[in-house]
Write an enzyme that holds these catalytic residues in place. Structure first.
Site, PDB file in Angstrom:
ATOM      1  N   HIS A  62      37.294  41.770  46.277  1.00 49.78           N
ATOM      2  CA  HIS A  62      37.944  40.519  45.902  1.00 49.78           C
ATOM      3  C   HIS A  62      37.549  40.098  44.491  1.00 49.78           C
ATOM      4  CE1 HIS A  62      37.798  36.009  45.779  1.00 49.78           C
ATOM      5  NE2 HIS A  62      39.060  36.185  46.101  1.00 49.78           N
ATOM      6  N   GLU A  72      39.540  42.002  41.979  1.00 54.22           N
ATOM      7  CA  GLU A  72      40.890  41.426  41.886  1.00 54.22           C
ATOM      8  C   GLU A  72      40.916  40.284  40.870  1.00 54.22           C
ATOM      9  OE1 GLU A  72      43.118  37.940  43.868  1.00 54.22           O
ATOM     10  OE2 GLU A  72      42.272  39.250  45.418  1.00 54.22           O
ATOM     11  N   HIS A  73      39.916  39.403  40.920  1.00 47.79           N
ATOM     12  CA  HIS A  73      39.845  38.307  39.964  1.00 47.79           C
ATOM     13  C   HIS A  73      39.665  38.816  38.539  1.00 47.79           C
ATOM     14  CE1 HIS A  73      39.040  34.405  42.353  1.00 47.79           C
ATOM     15  NE2 HIS A  73      39.552  35.291  43.196  1.00 47.79           N
ATOM     16  N   GLU A  84      35.074  29.064  45.699  1.00 47.87           N
ATOM     17  CA  GLU A  84      36.096  29.476  46.660  1.00 47.87           C
ATOM     18  C   GLU A  84      35.474  29.680  48.041  1.00 47.87           C
ATOM     19  OE1 GLU A  84      39.647  32.875  47.061  1.00 47.87           O
ATOM     20  OE2 GLU A  84      38.210  32.969  45.390  1.00 47.87           O
TER      21      GLU A  84
END
Length: 406
Positions: free
Chosen positions: A46, A49-50, A126
């Site tokens: 993840h 991805e950022h 997040e």
């Protein structure tokens, strides 16, 4: 029309060419998700991805955003437990430009140390947001239990604050080289565009190999029943009642869609009509299925006042038992099948949905499924096949429960 092409480097391409429309959608799918991470790598998929949005050797993060805005396009990405997708939607004439942007992000991202440190703080927030979102948290708690704490399939996609802050630049570079490989990559394009144009445009980016093949390895999922409770000082209790489901591509895939629709997939479903409309115990009540490459689960979710927790559970189990005592009729079956077909066919108006279908199927199932095949599969569902699935799923020794609340 579906066209499949394999570049000499090993990347597979699927094109859903349409004779109409003004948009084209492109997605790069990588068969890598949180279940591919090893201990100490939690959240890296993840995080990568950022980072692919944070600048390349050719473009700054601002350049990427400004180019997309100038085209009026959409650019986004998401990470799942089994794959990651980077995708964009633009007008047909802007396809060459968006192909260059996505490919640049995929191959040339910088992983600047300062950007990594900044983004780690963003991802920690997040994670905190998810901790404050109990209807998400209750599902994460469920997954931790049913896949065991030592199986990566059960770990949160975001990782933990500790694991995210511990990742270094070398970790990202090494992980990308090991997992972002030609044999793990599918490019999907859908829209009113000529297939040969797509192939010629993408050949310059994906035509050559950049890493050798490496067999994908992860621990096989083993469903284990659990009963987990997490205390949160909130107004509702959030409940997940879960059963062992089916993997992607299982012969009962269409039966499962029909079962979900009838039991808890909409406003006319049995759970909604009972728990919300008749007894007024919940605002949100529904069922859903989660299917992975080697396993799956079927889950009922409800958010209720703490004093109604046990009553809500009783009613869920009553509706599940009612599948036998108040058997599904042919009329109900046909209505559910029509609902699923309508939703599916209406969704095909979106080039993003077409791209998604093609990309996921080729990446995870190594096959393409056209519209006629999907409709035929839904039509083939019978009461016999449906009740065969019901008998397999709703076994009392397969029940797992997760609760978050006071």
């Amino acid at each position: 029309m579906l066209i499949q092409h394999t570049f000499s480097g090993g990347v597979r391409l699927v094109i859903n060419s349409l004779p109409y429309g003004s948009s084209v959608s492109m997605g790069i799918y990588v068969r890598n998700g949180s279940r591919d991470e090893q201990k100490g790598q939690e959240g890296i998929s993840h995080f990568i991805e950022h980072m692919l949005f944070k600048g390349t050797h050719n473009r700054t993060a601002s350049d990427i955003a400004e180019e997309m805005d100038a085209m009026g396009g959409q650019l986004n990405a998401y990470t799942t437990k089994e794959y990651t997708c980077y995708y964009a939607r633009v007008l047909n004439e802007n396809f060459p430009q968006v192909a260059d942007i996505l490919s640049d992000m995929y191959f040339n991202s910088k992983f600047d140390i300062e950007e990594i440190n900044r983004e780690a703080s963003v991802i920690v927030e997040e994670i905190n947001m998810y901790e404050d979102t109990p209807d998400e948290l209750v599902f994460d708690e469920l997954q931790l239990g049913i896949w065991k704490d030592n199986n990566q399939l059960g770990k949160p996609i975001l990782g933990t604050a500790e694991s995210v802050k511990a990742l270094k630049r070398a970790d990202f570079v090494d992980y990308m080289y090991s997992h972002y490989r030609p044999d793990n990559t599918v490019v999907a394009v859908a829209g009113n565009i000529k297939p040969q144009q797509v192939i010629n445009t993408l050949e310059r980016y994906f035509g050559k190999p950049w890493a050798s093949e490496k067999p994908r390895t992860f621990k096989m999922a083993e469903y284990v029943t659990c009963n987990r409770r997490k205390k949160k000082d909130i107004e509702q209790v959030h409940i997940c009642i879960c059963y062992k489901g089916i993997p992607i591509g299982d012969r009962h895939m269409y039966d499962m869609n029909v079962l979900n629709t009838i039991l808890g997939g909409g406003m006319s479903s049995r759970l909604y009509q009972s728990i919300r409309e008749k007894y007024a115990l919940a605002y949100s009540i529904y069922s859903y299925m989660s299917c992975y490459m080697d396993a799956g689960i079927f889950t009922v979710y409800a958010g209720v006042n703490p004093e109604y927790e046990e009553r809500a559970k009783e009613l869920v189990f009553s509706e599940i038992e009612g599948l036998y005592t108040n058997r599904i009729t042919e009329e109900t079956l046909e209505k559910a099948k029509q609902q699923i077909k309508s939703n599916y066919l209406l969704g095909l108006d979106s080039t993003i949905n077409r791209m998604e279908s093609c990309g996921r199927n080729l990446l995870l199932r190594n096959t393409l499924i056209d519209t006629d095949e999907v409709v035929s599969g839904i039509d083939a569902v019978s009461l016999d096949s449906l009740y065969e699935l019901i008998g397999d799923v709703f076994k009392k020794d397969n029940i797992s429960i997760s609760v978050v609340g006071k």
